[in-house]
Write a protein that holds these residues in place. Structure first.
Motif, PDB file in Angstrom:
ATOM      1  N   MET A   1       0.815  -1.193   0.000  1.00 61.53           N
ATOM      2  CA  MET A   1       0.000   0.000   0.000  1.00 61.53           C
ATOM      3  C   MET A   1       0.863   1.264   0.000  1.00 61.53           C
ATOM      4  O   MET A   1       0.524   2.243  -0.652  1.00 61.53           O
ATOM      5  CB  MET A   1      -0.926  -0.058   1.224  1.00 61.53           C
ATOM      6  CG  MET A   1      -1.898   1.057   1.265  1.00 61.53           C
ATOM      7  SD  MET A   1      -3.018   0.901  -0.134  1.00 61.53           S
ATOM      8  CE  MET A   1      -4.213   2.099   0.275  1.00 61.53           C
ATOM      9  N   LEU A   2       1.965   1.209   0.740  1.00 61.18           N
ATOM     10  CA  LEU A   2       2.863   2.353   0.793  1.00 61.18           C
ATOM     11  C   LEU A   2       3.486   2.629  -0.573  1.00 61.18           C
ATOM     12  O   LEU A   2       3.647   3.793  -0.963  1.00 61.18           O
ATOM     13  CB  LEU A   2       3.953   2.125   1.842  1.00 61.18           C
ATOM     14  CG  LEU A   2       4.933   3.262   2.057  1.00 61.18           C
ATOM     15  CD1 LEU A   2       4.202   4.490   2.576  1.00 61.18           C
ATOM     16  CD2 LEU A   2       6.022   2.847   3.016  1.00 61.18           C
ATOM     17  N   GLU A   3       3.781   1.567  -1.326  1.00 62.07           N
ATOM     18  CA  GLU A   3       4.341   1.743  -2.674  1.00 62.07           C
ATOM     19  C   GLU A   3       3.350   2.465  -3.584  1.00 62.07           C
ATOM     20  O   GLU A   3       3.749   3.306  -4.389  1.00 62.07           O
ATOM     21  CB  GLU A   3       4.699   0.390  -3.277  1.00 62.07           C
ATOM     22  CG  GLU A   3       5.828  -0.317  -2.574  1.00 62.07           C
ATOM     23  CD  GLU A   3       6.009  -1.727  -3.095  1.00 62.07           C
ATOM     24  OE1 GLU A   3       5.145  -2.205  -3.866  1.00 62.07           O
ATOM     25  OE2 GLU A   3       7.014  -2.345  -2.732  1.00 62.07           O
ATOM     26  N   LEU A   4       2.086   2.130  -3.460  1.00 59.25           N
ATOM     27  CA  LEU A   4       1.058   2.770  -4.283  1.00 59.25           C
ATOM     28  C   LEU A   4       0.934   4.249  -3.936  1.00 59.25           C
ATOM     29  O   LEU A   4       0.836   5.099  -4.829  1.00 59.25           O
ATOM     30  CB  LEU A   4      -0.286   2.068  -4.091  1.00 59.25           C
ATOM     31  CG  LEU A   4      -1.465   2.630  -4.871  1.00 59.25           C
ATOM     32  CD1 LEU A   4      -1.203   2.524  -6.364  1.00 59.25           C
ATOM     33  CD2 LEU A   4      -2.735   1.905  -4.495  1.00 59.25           C
ATOM     34  N   ILE A   5       0.983   4.569  -2.667  1.00 64.85           N
ATOM     35  CA  ILE A   5       0.905   5.966  -2.240  1.00 64.85           C
ATOM     36  C   ILE A   5       2.099   6.749  -2.763  1.00 64.85           C
ATOM     37  O   ILE A   5       1.951   7.869  -3.279  1.00 64.85           O
ATOM     38  CB  ILE A   5       0.800   6.055  -0.705  1.00 64.85           C
ATOM     39  CG1 ILE A   5      -0.534   5.478  -0.240  1.00 64.85           C
ATOM     40  CG2 ILE A   5       0.959   7.491  -0.226  1.00 64.85           C
ATOM     41  CD1 ILE A   5      -0.644   5.282   1.249  1.00 64.85           C
ATOM     42  N   ILE A   6       3.279   6.165  -2.670  1.00 63.29           N
ATOM     43  CA  ILE A   6       4.486   6.841  -3.156  1.00 63.29           C
ATOM     44  C   ILE A   6       4.422   7.036  -4.664  1.00 63.29           C
ATOM     45  O   ILE A   6       4.802   8.095  -5.185  1.00 63.29           O
ATOM     46  CB  ILE A   6       5.746   6.060  -2.741  1.00 63.29           C
ATOM     47  CG1 ILE A   6       5.932   6.149  -1.226  1.00 63.29           C
ATOM     48  CG2 ILE A   6       6.977   6.573  -3.464  1.00 63.29           C
ATOM     49  CD1 ILE A   6       7.013   5.262  -0.673  1.00 63.29           C
ATOM     50  N   ALA A   7       3.935   6.044  -5.386  1.00 66.77           N
ATOM     51  CA  ALA A   7       3.817   6.169  -6.844  1.00 66.77           C
ATOM     52  C   ALA A   7       2.839   7.284  -7.210  1.00 66.77           C
ATOM     53  O   ALA A   7       3.112   8.085  -8.116  1.00 66.77           O
ATOM     54  CB  ALA A   7       3.365   4.844  -7.452  1.00 66.77           C
ATOM     55  N   TRP A   8       1.707   7.370  -6.528  1.00 65.41           N
ATOM     56  CA  TRP A   8       0.739   8.424  -6.816  1.00 65.41           C
ATOM     57  C   TRP A   8       1.258   9.799  -6.437  1.00 65.41           C
ATOM     58  O   TRP A   8       1.035  10.768  -7.158  1.00 65.41           O
ATOM     59  CB  TRP A   8      -0.593   8.144  -6.121  1.00 65.41           C
ATOM     60  CG  TRP A   8      -1.465   7.255  -6.934  1.00 65.41           C
ATOM     61  CD1 TRP A   8      -1.730   5.937  -6.716  1.00 65.41           C
ATOM     62  CD2 TRP A   8      -2.159   7.596  -8.130  1.00 65.41           C
ATOM     63  NE1 TRP A   8      -2.545   5.451  -7.689  1.00 65.41           N
ATOM     64  CE2 TRP A   8      -2.832   6.455  -8.576  1.00 65.41           C
ATOM     65  CE3 TRP A   8      -2.282   8.764  -8.868  1.00 65.41           C
ATOM     66  CZ2 TRP A   8      -3.604   6.440  -9.717  1.00 65.41           C
ATOM     67  CZ3 TRP A   8      -3.056   8.748 -10.011  1.00 65.41           C
ATOM     68  CH2 TRP A   8      -3.715   7.596 -10.428  1.00 65.41           C
ATOM     69  N   VAL A   9       1.932   9.899  -5.304  1.00 60.40           N
ATOM     70  CA  VAL A   9       2.505  11.191  -4.907  1.00 60.40           C
ATOM     71  C   VAL A   9       3.543  11.635  -5.925  1.00 60.40           C
ATOM     72  O   VAL A   9       3.603  12.813  -6.314  1.00 60.40           O
ATOM     73  CB  VAL A   9       3.100  11.107  -3.481  1.00 60.40           C
ATOM     74  CG1 VAL A   9       3.969  12.301  -3.169  1.00 60.40           C
ATOM     75  CG2 VAL A   9       1.990  10.981  -2.459  1.00 60.40           C
ATOM     76  N   SER A  10       4.360  10.706  -6.392  1.00 60.04           N
ATOM     77  CA  SER A  10       5.357  11.027  -7.411  1.00 60.04           C
ATOM     78  C   SER A  10       4.696  11.470  -8.711  1.00 60.04           C
ATOM     79  O   SER A  10       5.121  12.451  -9.336  1.00 60.04           O
ATOM     80  CB  SER A  10       6.245   9.812  -7.660  1.00 60.04           C
ATOM     81  OG  SER A  10       7.113  10.043  -8.734  1.00 60.04           O
ATOM     82  N   ALA A  11       3.671  10.763  -9.128  1.00 50.93           N
ATOM     83  CA  ALA A  11       2.986  11.111 -10.376  1.00 50.93           C
ATOM     84  C   ALA A  11       2.300  12.469 -10.269  1.00 50.93           C
ATOM     85  O   ALA A  11       2.401  13.298 -11.184  1.00 50.93           O
ATOM     86  CB  ALA A  11       1.963  10.026 -10.727  1.00 50.93           C
ATOM     87  N   ILE A  12       1.621  12.723  -9.169  1.00 53.98           N
ATOM     88  CA  ILE A  12       0.942  14.005  -9.002  1.00 53.98           C
ATOM     89  C   ILE A  12       1.944  15.146  -8.861  1.00 53.98           C
ATOM     90  O   ILE A  12       1.752  16.231  -9.414  1.00 53.98           O
ATOM     91  CB  ILE A  12      -0.027  13.939  -7.798  1.00 53.98           C
ATOM     92  CG1 ILE A  12      -1.181  13.001  -8.129  1.00 53.98           C
ATOM     93  CG2 ILE A  12      -0.539  15.324  -7.421  1.00 53.98           C
ATOM     94  CD1 ILE A  12      -2.079  12.667  -6.970  1.00 53.98           C
ATOM     95  N   GLY A  13       3.037  14.890  -8.148  1.00 60.06           N
ATOM     96  CA  GLY A  13       4.080  15.908  -8.024  1.00 60.06           C
ATOM     97  C   GLY A  13       4.704  16.267  -9.358  1.00 60.06           C
ATOM     98  O   GLY A  13       4.933  17.442  -9.663  1.00 60.06           O
ATOM     99  N   ASN A  14       4.969  15.264 -10.179  1.00 57.37           N
ATOM    100  CA  ASN A  14       5.526  15.522 -11.509  1.00 57.37           C
ATOM    101  C   ASN A  14       4.520  16.217 -12.411  1.00 57.37           C
ATOM    102  O   ASN A  14       4.893  17.074 -13.217  1.00 57.37           O
ATOM    103  CB  ASN A  14       6.008  14.222 -12.148  1.00 57.37           C
ATOM    104  CG  ASN A  14       7.349  13.819 -11.638  1.00 57.37           C
ATOM    105  OD1 ASN A  14       8.279  14.616 -11.615  1.00 57.37           O
ATOM    106  ND2 ASN A  14       7.467  12.579 -11.200  1.00 57.37           N
ATOM    107  N   LEU A  15       3.253  15.869 -12.288  1.00 54.94           N
ATOM    108  CA  LEU A  15       2.221  16.551 -13.060  1.00 54.94           C
ATOM    109  C   LEU A  15       2.141  18.023 -12.673  1.00 54.94           C
ATOM    110  O   LEU A  15       2.068  18.901 -13.537  1.00 54.94           O
ATOM    111  CB  LEU A  15       0.867  15.872 -12.854  1.00 54.94           C
ATOM    112  CG  LEU A  15      -0.324  16.545 -13.522  1.00 54.94           C
ATOM    113  CD1 LEU A  15      -0.208  16.453 -15.034  1.00 54.94           C
ATOM    114  CD2 LEU A  15      -1.616  15.922 -13.056  1.00 54.94           C
ATOM    115  N   MET A  16       2.176  18.303 -11.368  1.00 49.10           N
ATOM    116  CA  MET A  16       2.137  19.687 -10.913  1.00 49.10           C
ATOM    117  C   MET A  16       3.369  20.461 -11.367  1.00 49.10           C
ATOM    118  O   MET A  16       3.274  21.627 -11.758  1.00 49.10           O
ATOM    119  CB  MET A  16       2.002  19.730  -9.387  1.00 49.10           C
ATOM    120  CG  MET A  16       0.644  19.280  -8.908  1.00 49.10           C
ATOM    121  SD  MET A  16       0.454  19.062  -7.126  1.00 49.10           S
ATOM    122  CE  MET A  16       1.297  20.431  -6.433  1.00 49.10           C
TER     123      MET A  16
END
Length: 102
Positions: A1-16
């Motif tokens: 679950m932590l890996e999924l959260i990190i992947a989403w945070v990374s994706a959203i951060g890069n999008l921003m």
């Protein structure tokens, strides 16, 4: 679950980051290439997670998909490194040959 959260945070951060760079100055080539690189990097984070935890297709399909995404990422790194210091291309024909070979 932590890996999924990190992947989403990374994706959203890069999008921003990509949106921020494009809003700052969308006319410069450097900003467009960096925004493309940031977008593909965020997409890579998500596809890399899915390749480790396959959803609909088998794991081999997702690994191959990640490698295709990395190929596009390498294209953006090459274009960005070609334009970064000066803001315009050193070799004017390089992006033409890479993107649309004729």
């Amino acid at each position: 679950m932590l890996e999924l959260i990190i992947a989403w945070v990374s994706a959203i951060g890069n999008l921003m980051l990509a949106v921020l760079v494009l809003v700052k100055n969308p006319d410069k080539q450097v900003n467009r290439y960096f925004a493309g690189f940031a977008l593909i990097l965020g997409f890579w984070a998500l596809t890399n997670y899915v390749s480790l935890h396959p959803i609909y297709f088998d794991q081999l399909f997702w690994i191959r998909f990640v490698m295709a995404v990395v190929t596009i990422m390498c294209l953006f790194i090459l274009l960005l490194s070609n334009t970064f210091p000066a803001g315009n291309s050193y070799y004017r024909k390089l992006p033409k040959y890479i993107i649309a070979p004729s």
